[in-house]
Design an enzyme around this catalytic site. Sequence first.
Site, PDB file in Angstrom:
ATOM      1  N   ASP A 192       9.732   1.187   4.675  1.00  9.86           N
ATOM      2  CA  ASP A 192      10.853   0.582   5.399  1.00  9.86           C
ATOM      3  C   ASP A 192      11.822   1.642   5.915  1.00  9.86           C
ATOM      4  OD1 ASP A 192       9.543  -1.607   4.489  1.00  9.86           O
ATOM      5  OD2 ASP A 192      11.083  -2.255   3.071  1.00  9.86           O
TER       6      ASP A 192
ATOM      7  N   THR B 120       0.828  -1.211   0.000  1.00  9.89           N
ATOM      8  CA  THR B 120       0.000   0.000   0.000  1.00  9.89           C
ATOM      9  C   THR B 120       0.862   1.261   0.000  1.00  9.89           C
ATOM     10  OG1 THR B 120      -0.104  -0.301   2.382  1.00  9.89           O
ATOM     11  CG2 THR B 120      -2.056  -0.937   1.133  1.00  9.89           C
TER      12      THR B 120
ATOM     13  N   SER C 286      32.184  -4.448   4.399  1.00  6.94           N
ATOM     14  CA  SER C 286      31.120  -5.272   4.973  1.00  6.94           C
ATOM     15  C   SER C 286      31.728  -6.430   5.746  1.00  6.94           C
ATOM     16  CB  SER C 286      30.208  -5.815   3.864  1.00  6.94           C
ATOM     17  OG  SER C 286      29.493  -6.927   4.369  1.00  6.94           O
TER      18      SER C 286
ATOM     19  N   GLY D 113      12.607 -10.383   4.051  1.00  6.40           N
ATOM     20  CA  GLY D 113      11.435  -9.511   4.131  1.00  6.40           C
ATOM     21  C   GLY D 113      11.399  -8.720   5.424  1.00  6.40           C
TER      22      GLY D 113
ATOM     23  N   SER E  31      16.378  -5.594   5.605  1.00  2.54           N
ATOM     24  CA  SER E  31      17.802  -5.409   5.875  1.00  2.54           C
ATOM     25  C   SER E  31      18.345  -4.251   5.035  1.00  2.54           C
ATOM     26  CB  SER E  31      18.579  -6.696   5.574  1.00  2.54           C
ATOM     27  OG  SER E  31      18.368  -7.090   4.237  1.00  2.54           O
TER      28      SER E  31
HETATM   29  C1  GAF Z   1       9.077  -3.953   0.411  1.00  5.88           C
HETATM   30  C2  GAF Z   1       9.207  -2.498  -0.005  1.00  5.88           C
HETATM   31  F1  GAF Z   1      10.491  -2.070   0.197  1.00  5.88           F
HETATM   32  C3  GAF Z   1       8.225  -1.622   0.768  1.00  5.88           C
HETATM   33  O1  GAF Z   1       8.299  -0.312   0.300  1.00  5.88           O
HETATM   34  C4  GAF Z   1       6.799  -2.172   0.657  1.00  5.88           C
HETATM   35  O2  GAF Z   1       6.262  -1.908  -0.600  1.00  5.88           O
HETATM   36  C5  GAF Z   1       6.768  -3.672   0.965  1.00  5.88           C
HETATM   37  O3  GAF Z   1       7.730  -4.392   0.221  1.00  5.88           O
HETATM   38  C6  GAF Z   1       5.414  -4.272   0.699  1.00  5.88           C
HETATM   39  O4  GAF Z   1       4.462  -3.747   1.566  1.00  5.88           O
HETATM   40  O5  GAF Z   1       9.466  -4.114   1.737  1.00  5.88           O
END
Ligand code: GAF
Length: 372
Positions: free
Chosen positions: A158, A22, A54, A110, A113
């Site tokens: 994120d 979204t 790294s 997911g 990172s």
């Molecule tokens: C990934 C993307 F980086 C986020 O911006 C978001 O769209 C997500 O997928 C899905 O909700 O983490």
Amino acid sequence: MYAQEARIFRAPGRVNLIGEHTDYNEGFVIPVAMDLYTWVAAAPRTDALVHVYSQNLRERAEMDLQHLNLQLQRHWSAYVLGVAASLRMSGAEIGGANLLVEGKVPMGAGLSSSASLEVAAGYALLETSGLSRSPVELAKICQHAENEFAGARCGIMDQMIACCGRANYALLLDCRTLEFQLLPLFSDARFVVCNSMVKHDHAAGEYNARRADCEVATRILAEQMPGVRALRDVSLADLERYAQLLPEVVYRRSRHVISENARVQAAREALERGDPVSFGRLMRESHRSLKEDYEVSCTELDLLVEIAGGIAGVYGSRMTGGGFGGCTISLVRSGAAEEFQSAIAHGYQQATDRSPDIYMVRASDGIREFLV
Ligand code: GAF
């Protein structure tokens, strides 16, 4: 390794409670910053080089800030050097720095990172240059870097949670205005994350393809409804009215996004009134929509959700993050959370021969300097 005094910064990974795919539709999300971090030790240099090593991959990379000719590349260093370039492009006159990076957020799970690396590196580069930016500005700069230099057309969720997360709270974020509200978590239920151990790759075409489908929908719907700027502006009734104008796949993608935005609002209300039963139902509906309409789940994620559904004390479960692998999140009665961990690990291992990593969610703070 640089034999220099360094300052240490850390940015968290995240888990999204609800509101998937979204953010780039200018909608709503409810992520939580997790107590898994990317760490960056940083010291200024006297020249204009950004040098990064790294610790996880035992690899180094560097860039000269005076010659910003960074190419788009799907390499870990793009998340750091891309942020350095984006900072400069935004007008932040950062200087050269040595950066030592160590990530504790599992990669490709997911749990974001990449955003935690971007934000930790961006903050470190600003601080070592004696500059500051607001958390929202830093989030936007990091998103720009990921879009332009790492090739993933991600939304802003994120980076925002890595910058603005708060211990003990989830964050209800409006991805259009970037305003947010802190929501306390349930007192008598826990969120538990299960890693399917199947790696996803957002920079791969599927994520960007979903985003393109949403743009097609927005374009077509905006011709009928001039006020529409994003799927955020469309109701389910609007979608039904103009369904015939949309290709079937685009219609289903839109139905997911629009219904998911409504679920986020209902989930916020459930959190506010301390109602894990309703929240759990919304999580199940979200998963079904992501699986059937948005088609970003996979066999292993569906299996984890199905196993969770059969365990006592579980209110609901769904895939979390971009999909195609990675993690599920489940909401479990507090007293049943320990039991849940062993039951789901056992069930998943029996079915797949993979042993899932499991994390009890503890909501943490966003980017911070770590003072020793
Ligand atoms: C990934 C993307 F980086 C986020 O911006 C978001 O769209 C997500 O997928 C899905 O909700 O983490």
